[in-house]
Design an enzyme around this catalytic site. Structure first.
Site, mmCIF file in Angstrom:
data_model
loop_
_atom_site.group_PDB
_atom_site.id
_atom_site.type_symbol
_atom_site.label_atom_id
_atom_site.label_comp_id
_atom_site.label_asym_id
_atom_site.label_seq_id
_atom_site.Cartn_x
_atom_site.Cartn_y
_atom_site.Cartn_z
ATOM 1 N N GLU A 86 11.387 -5.015 3.274
ATOM 2 C CA GLU A 86 10.621 -6.202 3.012
ATOM 3 C C GLU A 86 10.514 -6.515 1.732
ATOM 4 O O GLU A 86 11.008 -7.246 1.265
ATOM 5 C CB GLU A 86 9.979 -6.965 3.941
ATOM 6 C CG GLU A 86 10.153 -7.185 5.176
ATOM 7 C CD GLU A 86 9.952 -5.730 6.240
ATOM 8 O OE1 GLU A 86 9.954 -4.933 5.960
ATOM 9 O OE2 GLU A 86 10.175 -6.323 7.756
ATOM 10 N N HIS A 114 -2.301 -31.761 20.543
ATOM 11 C CA HIS A 114 -1.476 -32.461 21.102
ATOM 12 C C HIS A 114 -0.609 -31.264 21.064
ATOM 13 O O HIS A 114 0.850 -31.865 20.712
ATOM 14 C CB HIS A 114 -1.186 -33.096 19.706
ATOM 15 C CG HIS A 114 -2.053 -34.429 19.235
ATOM 16 N ND1 HIS A 114 -2.400 -35.510 20.225
ATOM 17 C CD2 HIS A 114 -3.104 -34.137 18.717
ATOM 18 C CE1 HIS A 114 -3.253 -36.386 20.138
ATOM 19 N NE2 HIS A 114 -3.658 -35.741 18.673
ATOM 20 N N LYS A 120 11.689 -0.300 12.803
ATOM 21 C CA LYS A 120 11.409 0.066 11.076
ATOM 22 C C LYS A 120 12.889 1.450 11.769
ATOM 23 O O LYS A 120 14.011 1.678 11.124
ATOM 24 C CB LYS A 120 10.417 0.463 10.689
ATOM 25 C CG LYS A 120 9.706 -0.619 10.783
ATOM 26 C CD LYS A 120 9.099 -0.169 9.676
ATOM 27 C CE LYS A 120 7.267 -0.963 9.755
ATOM 28 N NZ LYS A 120 6.067 -0.967 8.550
ATOM 29 N N GLY A 160 -3.701 -2.082 6.128
ATOM 30 C CA GLY A 160 -3.247 -3.005 5.696
ATOM 31 C C GLY A 160 -3.629 -4.056 5.871
ATOM 32 O O GLY A 160 -4.224 -5.629 4.890
ATOM 33 N N ARG A 161 -4.265 -4.461 7.266
ATOM 34 C CA ARG A 161 -4.365 -5.871 7.956
ATOM 35 C C ARG A 161 -5.916 -5.936 7.457
ATOM 36 O O ARG A 161 -6.849 -7.044 7.317
ATOM 37 C CB ARG A 161 -4.759 -5.248 9.353
ATOM 38 C CG ARG A 161 -5.028 -4.283 9.584
ATOM 39 C CD ARG A 161 -5.034 -4.416 11.344
ATOM 40 N NE ARG A 161 -4.825 -3.207 11.885
ATOM 41 C CZ ARG A 161 -4.677 -1.690 11.774
ATOM 42 N NH1 ARG A 161 -3.190 -2.082 10.894
ATOM 43 N NH2 ARG A 161 -4.657 -1.190 13.271
ATOM 44 N N GLU A 181 -2.497 -5.621 16.059
ATOM 45 C CA GLU A 181 -2.274 -4.619 15.255
ATOM 46 C C GLU A 181 -3.049 -3.599 15.329
ATOM 47 O O GLU A 181 -2.939 -2.340 15.628
ATOM 48 C CB GLU A 181 -1.496 -4.607 13.993
ATOM 49 C CG GLU A 181 -0.779 -3.463 13.463
ATOM 50 C CD GLU A 181 -0.298 -3.947 11.908
ATOM 51 O OE1 GLU A 181 -1.202 -3.629 11.084
ATOM 52 O OE2 GLU A 181 0.671 -3.824 11.689
ATOM 53 N N LYS A 235 1.010 -1.424 0.176
ATOM 54 C CA LYS A 235 -0.356 -0.451 -0.105
ATOM 55 C C LYS A 235 1.064 1.362 -0.069
ATOM 56 O O LYS A 235 0.998 1.961 -0.411
ATOM 57 C CB LYS A 235 -1.174 -0.217 1.766
ATOM 58 C CG LYS A 235 -1.232 1.036 1.362
ATOM 59 C CD LYS A 235 -2.676 1.213 2.224
ATOM 60 C CE LYS A 235 -2.579 2.198 3.635
ATOM 61 N NZ LYS A 235 -3.861 1.676 5.078
#
Ligand code: F6P
Length: 527
Positions: free
Chosen positions: A219, A388, A503, A270-271, A357, A213
C-alpha cells in the site's frame, strides 16, 4: 529470569477460576457504600490523570487474588526483562524497545553494537533539527517558499498511531498557537484515498513523509508512486518534497531519492512506533519538536509508573488484570473504548490495532496452542456520538461488553457556550457520568422493553485536559496494559503472522496465479 508459563498453570489463576462468587456491580454501587467505592477504587496515572474502576465487577477479595496473580506471573520482572533488552519477541527473535524511545527505565541496552537509547534520541534530534529548518524556511520547496502541509504516507502502525495523535492535538495546538503545519494522511491502497488528499492540498507547498519500517509494504509503496506522479505532474521534483522514515536495513534506507531519511529499527513494532521516528517526524513538523517531546514525557512517566509491582498503584497493570478476569472468567468477548473527547476520535482505531494485532493469538510464545481465550475484539467511538448509535446493544443487548471510558474536565479550546444553564463541556461530562451509572445500575421497569438489567462493567480515565503529556500518558497506558495482558496469556504480543496470509493471496491474484474460489472472487472485479 522470569518463568514464562501459561495462565491456566498458575496457582493464583486456579484460585480465581475456582471461585464462583461474582461481584454484583449494581449492588456494589448502591447508596453510600457505592459512593465510597467510586471514590476509593482509583489509581493515579501519569500527567495528573486517574484510573477509576469502581464500576468494574471486582471487590477487595478479588483484587487481592489478582495481585497474587500479577506476582506469580512475574509481570514486573517480565517488563524489566523487556526494557532491558531481552528477546521478548520470540517469533521474530527481536528485542522490544519502544519504551526506550521515551526514556531509560533500566540498564543500558546495547544491540548490534549500538546503545539503543542513544540511537533513538539521536533520531529525535535529527528530526527536531530538520523540523526547525522547515519551520524557519531554511528548507523550502524549489521556489524557495515555505512548506505549509505535511502528508504522512504509511499504513497500520505507520499510520494509525501518528494519525490518532495528530488528531488528538490539532485543536489543542490551534488553541495554543503551536500548529506549525497542517497534517494529512494517506494510508489505503484505494486510489480514492490518495486522490482525495491530493485534491485538498497544495502539492507545491507540501512535504511528504514516507513511513514504512519494512520498506516493502504494498500500500505504502503504491501510494508513494501515486504521490510522486502527482508531484511530477505539478512540474516539481519529488525528491525535493519527500522524506523517509524507515529501518536502516530496509530497501528504502538505500534510496537516495529523499530530502532526508530518519530511522527506527526492528526492535520497535509498527503498532508501538508512534513515539519513534514514525510519529516523531510528522508530529514534530506539525506541532514543533517541543510538543512531540512533551508527548514523550507523558509516555515516559506512564512507563515509569508501570514498573510498580503493586497493581493497586499501577493503573496499566490493574487494567490488564481486570481485563483478563473479564475475558477469561466472565467470558466477555469484546471491549469498547469510549473517549468523551472528539479529539480522540481516531484513538479507538489505534487501540484496535495495538490490542488485536498484539494479543489476537491462539498459540503461546513457544508456538503451543493455548486452551483459554486471549485478546478481546476492540471497537469504539467518541461519546456522545456512540450513545446515539451502538449504545443500544451495550445497554440492552444479550452480550455484555466491558467499557473503557476516557474523559476530561476541560475542553481543548478555551472557549465554550452556556446553553440552558450549562456549557457543552458540562453536558459532555454529565453524559459520561450518567452512562457509567446507567450501565452499572440499570433501571427497573414493568415494561420489559424499557427495562435495563445493569451489571455492565466500566472504568474511566479522567484527566484535566487533553494536553501533549496526557496524550503520551494515555498512549503508554494502553501499550503497557496490552503488554501485561500478553504476559498473563503467555503470548508473544510483538509479532503479527496473522496478517501475512491475506497479503500472500493478494499477490497471487495480482500475478494471475489463482484457481478455485479465489479465481471466481477475483474475476468478479474484472471490468
Ligand atoms: O500488515 C501489518 C503490518 O506489518 C503492521 O504490523 C505494520 O504496522 C504495518 O503492516 C505497516 O508496516 P510497515 O511500516 O513496514 O510498512
Amino acid at each position: 529470569m522470569a518463568a514464562w508459563k501459561n495462565l491456566d498453570t498458575l496457582e493464583a489463576w486456579k484460585k480465581i477460576a475456582a471461585d464462583e462468587k461474582r461481584v454484583n456491580i449494581k449492588e456494589a454501587l448502591t447508596g453510600e457504600a457505592g459512593a465510597e467505592r467510586m471514590k476509593s477504587y482509583k489509581v493515579p496515572m501519569a500527567a495528573g490523570m486517574t484510573y477509576y474502576y469502581g464500576a468494574k465487577a471486582v471487590d477487595d477479595e478479588l483484587l487481592e487474588k489478582l495481585c497474587a496473580l500479577a506476582k506469580e506471573a512475574e509481570l514486573t520482572e517480565k517488563y524489566k526483562e523487556l526494557y532491558e533488552g531481552a528477546v521478548i519477541n520470540t517469533g521474530e527473535k527481536r528485542l522490544v524497545l519502544h519504551q526506550l524511545t521515551r526514556g531509560q527505565l533500566g540498564a543500558d541496552v546495547i544491540a548490534d553494537g549500538v546503545n539503543k537509547r542513544e540511537f533513538y534520541v539521536r533520531q529525535q534530534e535529527r528530526i527536531a533539527e530538520f523540523a526547525k529548518k522547515v519551520h524557519a524556511g531554511e528548507i523550502t520547496n524549489a521556489a524557495g517558499e515555505k512548506f505549509t502541509t505535511v502528508v504522512q504516507i504509511g499504513i497500520g502502525g505507520s499510520d494509525l498511531g501518528p494519525r490518532a495523535l495528530y488528531m488528538a492535538l490539532e485543536n489543542w495546538a490551534k488553541s495554543n498557537h503551536t500548529l506549525k503545519m497542517n497534517a494529512r494522511f494517506i494510508s489505503n491502497v484505494d486510489p480514492d484515498d490518495a486522490l482525495q488528499v491530493l485534491s485538498e492540498i497544495d502539492v507545491a507547498h507540501s512535504i511528504f513523509v514516507l513511513v514504512s519500517k519494512s520498506g516493502t509494504t504494498l500500500e505504502t509503496l503504491t501510494n508513494e508512486s501515486f504521490v510522486k506522479d502527482a508531484i511530477e505532474k505539478a512540474g516539481l521534483n519529488p525528491s525535493d518534497h519527500m522524506i523517509a522514515v524507515t529501518s536502516e536495513t530496509s530497501p528504502l534506507a538505500k534510496n537516495s531519492g529523499y530530502l532526508a531519511a530518519f530511522f527506527m529499527d526492528d526492535y520497535i513494532g509498527g503498532r508501538y512506533s508512534s513515539t519513534s521516528a514514525v510519529g516523531g517526524a510528522v508530529l514534530s513538523l506539525a506541532f514543533g519538536p517541543e510538543i512531540f517531546a512533551r508527548i514523550l514525557n507523558g509516555a515516559a512517566e506512564a512507563d515509569a509508573l508501570s514498573k510498580n509491582e503493586n497493581p493497586m498503584e499501577n493503573a496499566a497493570m490493574l487494567d490488564a488484570l481486570i481485563g483478563v478476569y473479564e475475558r477469561n472468567i466472565l467470558d466477555m468477548r469484546s471491549t469498547a473504548v469510549l473517549p468523551y473527547s472528539q479529539a480522540l476520535s481516531r484513538f479507538p482505531a489505534h487501540l484496535q490495532q495495538l490490542d488485536m494485532e498484539s494479543n489476537g493469538k491462539s498459540v503461546n510464545r513457544f508456538g503451543e496452542p493455548v486452551s483459554y481465550q486471549t485478546g478481546p475484539v476492540i471497537f469504539g467511538e467518541p461519546g456522545t456520538n456512540g450513545q446515539h448509535s451502538f449504545y443500544q446493544l451495550l445497554h440492552q443487548g444479550t452480550t455484555i461488553v466491558p467499557l473503557q471510558f476516557v474523559g476530561f474536565v476541560e475542553n481543548q479550546f478555551d472557549q465554550d457556550v452556556v446553553i440552558e444553564g450549562s456549557t457543552s463541556q458540562k453536558k459532555l461530562a454529565a453524559n459520561v457520568a450518567a452512562q457509567i451509572v446507567a450501565f452499572a445500575c440499570g433501571k427497573d421497569d414493568e415494561n420489559r422493553n424499557k427495562y435495563f438489567e445493569g451489571g455492565r462493567p466500566s472504568s474511566i480515565i479522567i484527566g484535566r485536559k487533553l494536553t501533549p503529556e496526557a496524550l503520551g500518558a494515555l498512549l503508554a497506558h494502553f501499550e503497557n496494559k496490552v503488554m501485561f495482558q500478553g504476559f498473563l496469556w503467555n503470548l508473544n504480543s510483538f509479532d503479527q503472522e496473522g496478517v501475512q496470509l491475506g497479503k500472500l493471496l493478494a499477490k497471487r491474484v495480482l500475478a494471475h496465479n489463482t484457481d478455485g474460489a479465489l479465481k471466481v472472487l477475483s474475476d468478479l472485479f474484472e471490468i
